[in-house]
Design an enzyme around this catalytic site. Structure first.
Site, PDB file in Angstrom:
ATOM      1  N   LEU A  11       1.204  -1.172  -0.044  1.00 54.77           N
ATOM      2  CA  LEU A  11       0.275  -0.169   0.061  1.00 54.77           C
ATOM      3  C   LEU A  11       0.999   1.290   0.195  1.00 54.77           C
ATOM      4  O   LEU A  11       0.588   2.136  -0.543  1.00 54.77           O
ATOM      5  CB  LEU A  11      -0.838   0.029   1.635  1.00 54.77           C
ATOM      6  CG  LEU A  11      -2.489  -0.982   1.178  1.00 54.77           C
ATOM      7  CD1 LEU A  11      -3.016  -0.498   2.291  1.00 54.77           C
ATOM      8  CD2 LEU A  11      -2.756  -0.870  -0.167  1.00 54.77           C
ATOM      9  N   GLY A  12       2.085   1.271   1.006  1.00 55.39           N
ATOM     10  CA  GLY A  12       2.754   2.650   0.345  1.00 55.39           C
ATOM     11  C   GLY A  12       3.333   2.752  -0.280  1.00 55.39           C
ATOM     12  O   GLY A  12       3.373   3.760  -0.894  1.00 55.39           O
ATOM     13  N   ALA A 129      -3.163  -4.725  -2.848  1.00 56.52           N
ATOM     14  CA  ALA A 129      -2.156  -4.372  -3.645  1.00 56.52           C
ATOM     15  C   ALA A 129      -1.832  -5.404  -3.338  1.00 56.52           C
ATOM     16  O   ALA A 129      -1.159  -6.123  -2.521  1.00 56.52           O
ATOM     17  CB  ALA A 129      -1.807  -3.376  -3.734  1.00 56.52           C
ATOM     18  N   LYS A 182     -14.568  -3.509   9.226  1.00 58.38           N
ATOM     19  CA  LYS A 182     -13.693  -4.092   9.008  1.00 58.38           C
ATOM     20  C   LYS A 182     -12.847  -5.207   9.868  1.00 58.38           C
ATOM     21  O   LYS A 182     -12.816  -6.377   9.469  1.00 58.38           O
ATOM     22  CB  LYS A 182     -12.269  -3.443   8.575  1.00 58.38           C
ATOM     23  CG  LYS A 182     -11.459  -3.862   7.582  1.00 58.38           C
ATOM     24  CD  LYS A 182     -11.730  -2.882   6.563  1.00 58.38           C
ATOM     25  CE  LYS A 182     -10.518  -4.057   5.527  1.00 58.38           C
ATOM     26  NZ  LYS A 182      -9.369  -4.082   5.814  1.00 58.38           N
ATOM     27  N   ASN A 186     -13.733  -9.372   9.080  1.00 57.39           N
ATOM     28  CA  ASN A 186     -11.859 -10.135   8.987  1.00 57.39           C
ATOM     29  C   ASN A 186     -11.894 -11.043   9.682  1.00 57.39           C
ATOM     30  O   ASN A 186     -11.333 -12.072   9.762  1.00 57.39           O
ATOM     31  CB  ASN A 186     -10.480  -8.841   9.882  1.00 57.39           C
ATOM     32  CG  ASN A 186     -10.364  -8.209   7.739  1.00 57.39           C
ATOM     33  OD1 ASN A 186      -9.775  -7.629   8.325  1.00 57.39           O
ATOM     34  ND2 ASN A 186     -10.724  -8.588   6.640  1.00 57.39           N
ATOM     35  N   ASN A 190     -11.188 -14.220   7.772  1.00 60.59           N
ATOM     36  CA  ASN A 190      -9.694 -14.821   7.915  1.00 60.59           C
ATOM     37  C   ASN A 190      -9.063 -16.019   8.394  1.00 60.59           C
ATOM     38  O   ASN A 190      -8.918 -17.100   7.891  1.00 60.59           O
ATOM     39  CB  ASN A 190      -8.402 -13.743   8.216  1.00 60.59           C
ATOM     40  CG  ASN A 190      -9.154 -12.723   6.836  1.00 60.59           C
ATOM     41  OD1 ASN A 190     -10.438 -12.599   6.619  1.00 60.59           O
ATOM     42  ND2 ASN A 190      -8.388 -11.308   6.737  1.00 60.59           N
ATOM     43  N   ASN A 200     -12.065 -17.869   0.832  1.00 63.32           N
ATOM     44  CA  ASN A 200     -13.245 -17.516   1.186  1.00 63.32           C
ATOM     45  C   ASN A 200     -14.522 -18.331   0.768  1.00 63.32           C
ATOM     46  O   ASN A 200     -15.480 -18.121   1.344  1.00 63.32           O
ATOM     47  CB  ASN A 200     -13.079 -15.989   0.359  1.00 63.32           C
ATOM     48  CG  ASN A 200     -12.137 -15.400   1.459  1.00 63.32           C
ATOM     49  OD1 ASN A 200     -11.866 -15.850   1.979  1.00 63.32           O
ATOM     50  ND2 ASN A 200     -11.898 -13.480   0.804  1.00 63.32           N
ATOM     51  N   SER A 250      -6.047 -12.513   2.971  1.00 57.56           N
ATOM     52  CA  SER A 250      -4.659 -12.271   3.838  1.00 57.56           C
ATOM     53  C   SER A 250      -4.345 -12.569   4.877  1.00 57.56           C
ATOM     54  O   SER A 250      -2.941 -12.967   4.233  1.00 57.56           O
ATOM     55  CB  SER A 250      -4.751 -10.307   3.815  1.00 57.56           C
ATOM     56  OG  SER A 250      -6.076 -10.615   4.842  1.00 57.56           O
ATOM     57  N   GLU A 262      -1.628 -10.801  11.402  1.00 59.81           N
ATOM     58  CA  GLU A 262      -1.885  -9.594  12.020  1.00 59.81           C
ATOM     59  C   GLU A 262      -3.113 -10.297  13.033  1.00 59.81           C
ATOM     60  O   GLU A 262      -4.173  -9.446  13.992  1.00 59.81           O
ATOM     61  CB  GLU A 262      -1.949  -9.201  11.431  1.00 59.81           C
ATOM     62  CG  GLU A 262      -1.512  -8.242  10.492  1.00 59.81           C
ATOM     63  CD  GLU A 262      -1.675  -6.563   9.663  1.00 59.81           C
ATOM     64  OE1 GLU A 262      -1.243  -5.574   9.697  1.00 59.81           O
ATOM     65  OE2 GLU A 262      -2.481  -7.088   8.200  1.00 59.81           O
TER      66      GLU A 262
HETATM   67  P1  NAD Z   1       3.890  -4.792   3.395  1.00 65.46           P
HETATM   68  O1  NAD Z   1       3.956  -5.874   4.461  1.00 65.46           O
HETATM   69  O2  NAD Z   1       3.183  -5.130   1.852  1.00 65.46           O
HETATM   70  O3  NAD Z   1       4.572  -3.572   3.343  1.00 65.46           O
HETATM   71  C1  NAD Z   1       4.592  -3.315   4.887  1.00 65.46           C
HETATM   72  C2  NAD Z   1       6.687  -2.326   4.573  1.00 65.46           C
HETATM   73  O4  NAD Z   1       6.811  -1.645   5.600  1.00 65.46           O
HETATM   74  C3  NAD Z   1       7.509  -3.007   4.269  1.00 65.46           C
HETATM   75  O5  NAD Z   1       7.880  -3.178   2.808  1.00 65.46           O
HETATM   76  C4  NAD Z   1       7.748  -3.593   4.926  1.00 65.46           C
HETATM   77  O6  NAD Z   1       9.651  -3.914   5.455  1.00 65.46           O
HETATM   78  C5  NAD Z   1       8.300  -1.787   5.627  1.00 65.46           C
HETATM   79  N1  NAD Z   1       8.368  -1.210   6.692  1.00 65.46           N
HETATM   80  C6  NAD Z   1       8.145  -2.548   8.205  1.00 65.46           C
HETATM   81  N2  NAD Z   1       8.815  -1.434   9.834  1.00 65.46           N
HETATM   82  C7  NAD Z   1       9.358  -0.407   8.939  1.00 65.46           C
HETATM   83  C8  NAD Z   1      10.164   0.290   9.728  1.00 65.46           C
HETATM   84  N3  NAD Z   1      10.735   0.388  10.832  1.00 65.46           N
HETATM   85  N4  NAD Z   1      11.226   0.564   8.921  1.00 65.46           N
HETATM   86  C9  NAD Z   1      10.460   1.519   7.762  1.00 65.46           C
HETATM   87  N5  NAD Z   1       9.853   0.263   7.228  1.00 65.46           N
HETATM   88  C10 NAD Z   1       9.106  -0.613   7.924  1.00 65.46           C
HETATM   89  O7  NAD Z   1       2.133  -5.113   4.137  1.00 65.46           O
HETATM   90  P2  NAD Z   1       0.697  -3.471   3.502  1.00 65.46           P
HETATM   91  O8  NAD Z   1       0.095  -4.829   2.768  1.00 65.46           O
HETATM   92  O9  NAD Z   1       1.381  -2.709   2.643  1.00 65.46           O
HETATM   93  O10 NAD Z   1       0.104  -3.672   4.729  1.00 65.46           O
HETATM   94  C11 NAD Z   1      -0.007  -2.727   5.563  1.00 65.46           C
HETATM   95  C12 NAD Z   1      -1.204  -2.217   6.238  1.00 65.46           C
HETATM   96  O11 NAD Z   1      -2.344  -2.098   5.400  1.00 65.46           O
HETATM   97  C13 NAD Z   1      -1.325  -4.016   6.765  1.00 65.46           C
HETATM   98  O12 NAD Z   1      -2.054  -3.724   7.916  1.00 65.46           O
HETATM   99  C14 NAD Z   1      -2.147  -4.652   5.826  1.00 65.46           C
HETATM  100  O13 NAD Z   1      -3.419  -5.322   6.703  1.00 65.46           O
HETATM  101  C15 NAD Z   1      -3.204  -3.483   5.101  1.00 65.46           C
HETATM  102  N6  NAD Z   1      -4.360  -3.469   4.118  1.00 65.46           N
HETATM  103  C16 NAD Z   1      -3.101  -4.279   3.803  1.00 65.46           C
HETATM  104  C17 NAD Z   1      -4.257  -4.392   2.148  1.00 65.46           C
HETATM  105  C18 NAD Z   1      -3.654  -5.035   0.268  1.00 65.46           C
HETATM  106  O14 NAD Z   1      -4.355  -5.961  -0.106  1.00 65.46           O
HETATM  107  N7  NAD Z   1      -2.101  -5.074   0.811  1.00 65.46           N
HETATM  108  C19 NAD Z   1      -4.959  -3.821   1.794  1.00 65.46           C
HETATM  109  C20 NAD Z   1      -5.560  -3.208   2.410  1.00 65.46           C
HETATM  110  C21 NAD Z   1      -5.336  -3.142   4.060  1.00 65.46           C
HETATM  111  O1  KPL Z   2     -10.197  -8.435   3.789  1.00 62.51           O
HETATM  112  C1  KPL Z   2     -10.096  -9.530   3.170  1.00 62.51           C
HETATM  113  C2  KPL Z   2      -8.923  -9.917   3.758  1.00 62.51           C
HETATM  114  O2  KPL Z   2      -8.512 -11.419   2.793  1.00 62.51           O
HETATM  115  O3  KPL Z   2      -8.256  -9.553   4.121  1.00 62.51           O
HETATM  116  C3  KPL Z   2     -11.418 -10.596   3.306  1.00 62.51           C
HETATM  117  C4  KPL Z   2     -11.152 -10.167   1.830  1.00 62.51           C
HETATM  118  C5  KPL Z   2     -12.685  -9.125   2.918  1.00 62.51           C
HETATM  119  C6  KPL Z   2     -11.725 -11.072   3.813  1.00 62.51           C
HETATM  120  O4  KPL Z   2     -11.736 -10.660   5.187  1.00 62.51           O
END
Ligand code: NAD
Ligand code: KPL
Length: 303
Positions: A11-12, A129, A182, A186, A190, A200, A250, A262
């Site tokens: 996401l970043g 993502a 949310k 989850n 999950n 799912n 996830s 998580e």
């Molecule tokens: P990710 O693991 O892809 O990215 C996290 C990044 O943070 C990694 O690159 C890691 O190296 C970095 N990081 C961790 N500690 C660090 C530090 N001290 N200094 C610098 N960088 C550091 O995670 P993500 O999938 O982007 O998810 C982020 C949050 O968003 C999570 O809580 C996840 O559940 C939530 N989320 C993700 C999605 C998705 O589709 N990816 C969707 C909805 C919510």
């Molecule tokens: O958010 C989700 C996840 O996989 O983390 C969905 C697909 C909604 C299931 O809880």
């Protein structure tokens, strides 16, 4: 004002690429010099959308060094949020705005408690993502991001920048209710996908387990004073199960790939709140314990 992004993962990088291509000032804060060198060698963030890839040469620096930070997106996993925030604490200007983009609950409050002079906003996202490799991210699912301030306060003017960058974001007057809803979704889906080792959609074959979890999560949401988050929970869970039938959750993916989950910020948080409110929640606690045992048996952290 520059957008600083700490947590250059899925996401970043997705946020960074969209802000950058809209011409907005953005920089990545990387963990250390080794990560910075690796990033520079790649020349930037690659975003893959609908099969097309684009490289964004976004400026980057280490978390420890650089100018004061005025607006920070913290986009790491919930279990890394406190230590990541601590790594930039000395660079935060008074009144800095932090956007905490983590799933579940608990990490946001822990970060806010350590940074009383910052304005901590919480975000809840349904965008999707994943990382193909370092700094190479696939935009996998359109969605929505809700932002809000647990303590009230004005809607930030920079929401228009998100709109300009094509990041679908809306302000929520009750972000905790959004995050709880949310979390409940989850928690109902999950863990069962991990325990049944299924997609799912296969949870449609376990309706009693899903219903029992939804019932207890509803009780918890009412006791926490979020009755709106409890409304139609089971119907919504069933809709998500049907709409994402072919997907692995996830948490399933984290466990399958040997990554930390998580759990502590999802089921763990729900059970801790249940303790605080003296709620029995037997089915939720049983699933939590089964999941913890499952993780431990695979050498993964159970908190
Ligand atoms: P990710 O693991 O892809 O990215 C996290 C990044 O943070 C990694 O690159 C890691 O190296 C970095 N990081 C961790 N500690 C660090 C530090 N001290 N200094 C610098 N960088 C550091 O995670 P993500 O999938 O982007 O998810 C982020 C949050 O968003 C999570 O809580 C996840 O559940 C939530 N989320 C993700 C999605 C998705 O589709 N990816 C969707 C909805 C919510
Ligand atoms: O958010 C989700 C996840 O996989 O983390 C969905 C697909 C909604 C299931 O809880």
């Amino acid at each position: 004002m520059t957008w600083s992004i700490l947590g250059a993962g899925s996401l970043g990088c997705l946020w960074a690429a969209r802000l950058s291509r809209a011409g907005l000032p953005v920089r990545l804060l990387l963990r250390d010099r080794q990560r910075l060198n690796a990033y520079r060698a790649l020349g930037g963030v690659t975003l893959i959308e609908d099969g097309r890839e684009s490289l964004y040469p976004i400026p980057a620096e280490t978390a420890a060094q650089g100018a004061p930070i005025q607006r920070l997106l913290l986009a790491c996993k919930a279990y890394d949020a406190e230590s990541a925030a601590a790594s930039v604490a000395a660079r935060l200007a008074p009144g800095t705005e932090l956007i905490l983009l983590q799933n579940g609950l608990g990490s946001q409050q822990a970060v806010s408690a350590h940074l009383p002079r910052a304005r901590c906003l919480y975000a809840s996202s349904t965008e999707g993502a994943f990382r193909e490799s370092d700094f190479r991210v696939v935009f996998a699912g359109h969605g929505q991001t809700w932002l809000g301030d647990e303590h009230g306060g004005p809607t930030p003017a920079w929401l228009t920048e998100l709109e300009q960058a094509g990041i679908p974001a809306q302000w929520s007057e009750n972000i905790l209710e959004r995050l709880w809803r949310k979390l409940a979704l989850n928690c109902a889906i999950n863990p069962l996908t991990v325990l049944h080792q299924c997609r799912n959609g296969e949870l449609a074959g376990h309706p009693d387990e899903v219903a029992a979890l939804c019932d207890e999560l509803g009780q918890l949401l009412h006791a926490c004073n979020y009755p709106a988050a409890a409304q139609e929970l089971q119907g919504d869970v069933e809709r998500v199960i049907a709409a994402t039938a072919a997907n692995f959750s996830s948490m399933y993916q984290d466990v399958a790939q040997g990554r930390r989950s998580e759990i502590a910020y999802l089921l763990g948080h729900a059970c801790r709140e249940g303790d605080r409110l003296h709620l029995a929640l037997p089915r939720l606690r049983a699933v939590h314990e089964r999941l913890r045992a499952y993780l431990v048996a695979r050498g993964l952290p159970d908190t």
